[in-house]
Design a protein around this motif. Structure first.
Motif, PDB file in Angstrom:
ATOM      1  N   ALA A  37       0.856  -1.185   0.000  1.00  0.00           N
ATOM      2  CA  ALA A  37       0.000   0.000   0.000  1.00  0.00           C
ATOM      3  C   ALA A  37       0.893   1.235   0.000  1.00  0.00           C
ATOM      4  O   ALA A  37       1.920   1.265   0.670  1.00  0.00           O
ATOM      5  CB  ALA A  37      -0.921   0.003   1.205  1.00  0.00           C
ATOM      6  N   PRO A  38       0.521   2.264  -0.752  1.00  0.00           N
ATOM      7  CA  PRO A  38       1.411   3.423  -0.881  1.00  0.00           C
ATOM      8  C   PRO A  38       1.448   4.365   0.304  1.00  0.00           C
ATOM      9  O   PRO A  38       2.371   5.150   0.445  1.00  0.00           O
ATOM     10  CB  PRO A  38       0.859   4.144  -2.113  1.00  0.00           C
ATOM     11  N   GLY A  39       0.485   4.311   1.214  1.00  0.00           N
ATOM     12  CA  GLY A  39       0.396   5.297   2.285  1.00  0.00           C
ATOM     13  C   GLY A  39       1.176   4.938   3.539  1.00  0.00           C
ATOM     14  O   GLY A  39       1.217   3.777   3.964  1.00  0.00           O
ATOM     15  N   ALA A  40       1.784   5.943   4.154  1.00  0.00           N
ATOM     16  CA  ALA A  40       2.594   5.746   5.357  1.00  0.00           C
ATOM     17  C   ALA A  40       1.746   5.350   6.562  1.00  0.00           C
ATOM     18  O   ALA A  40       2.178   4.540   7.382  1.00  0.00           O
ATOM     19  CB  ALA A  40       3.382   7.022   5.664  1.00  0.00           C
ATOM     20  N   ASP A  41       0.543   5.893   6.701  1.00  0.00           N
ATOM     21  CA  ASP A  41      -0.264   5.601   7.875  1.00  0.00           C
ATOM     22  C   ASP A  41      -0.678   4.137   7.919  1.00  0.00           C
ATOM     23  O   ASP A  41      -0.532   3.480   8.959  1.00  0.00           O
ATOM     24  CB  ASP A  41      -1.492   6.505   7.927  1.00  0.00           C
TER      25      ASP A  41
END
Length: 136
Positions: A64-68
């Motif tokens: 998944a590309p998101g840091a969170d």
């Protein structure tokens, strides 16, 4: 160490990419879930900061590309219950499995010194020490 799929490596204090966070042969570590295309320098600085505090890190691949979401995944997998997520853009989120909100965050493009302090603070959360910065 570096994954054959990626140029992301952990640098000092990092056990490299691991396939299983529950591998009993590995010491407990702050897990860093980094997208394969995340900037390698970001991951290196985070791991170096944690190593300066004496806490090992290990890398988890994450698609998944998101840091969170990556940080949440890393915290859930870590025996220390603290995880760091690195997005494809280089944004960083530190999470604890028992805390609903992100503990610390940095936007993409943060200076290397701030990344190193954030890695150190992830380790300091594990050690129960005061944080060095208020980057949240």
């Amino acid at each position: 160490m570096s994954s054959p799929r990626s140029g992301v490596s952990g640098g000092p204090g990092c056990h490299g990419r691991i396939d299983r966070a529950d591998d009993p042969s590995l010491p407990p570590a702050v897990l860093v879930a980094a997208h394969d295309d995340a900037p390698p320098a970001v991951v290196r600085e985070l791991c170096a900061g944690a190593e300066e505090q004496g806490i090992p890190t290990a890398l988890l691949g994450y698609t998944a590309p998101g840091a969170d979401a990556a940080g949440r995944h890393a915290a859930a997998e870590s025996r220390l219950e603290v995880g760091v997520g690195v997005g494809v853009d280089g944004a960083v989120v530190v999470r604890h499995v028992l805390v609903p909100e992100a503990l610390l965050t940095l936007d993409a493009g943060a200076p290397a010194a701030d990344l190193r302090v954030l890695g150190a603070d992830a380790a300091r959360i594990v050690a129960g020490l005061p944080l060095r910065t208020g980057l949240a």
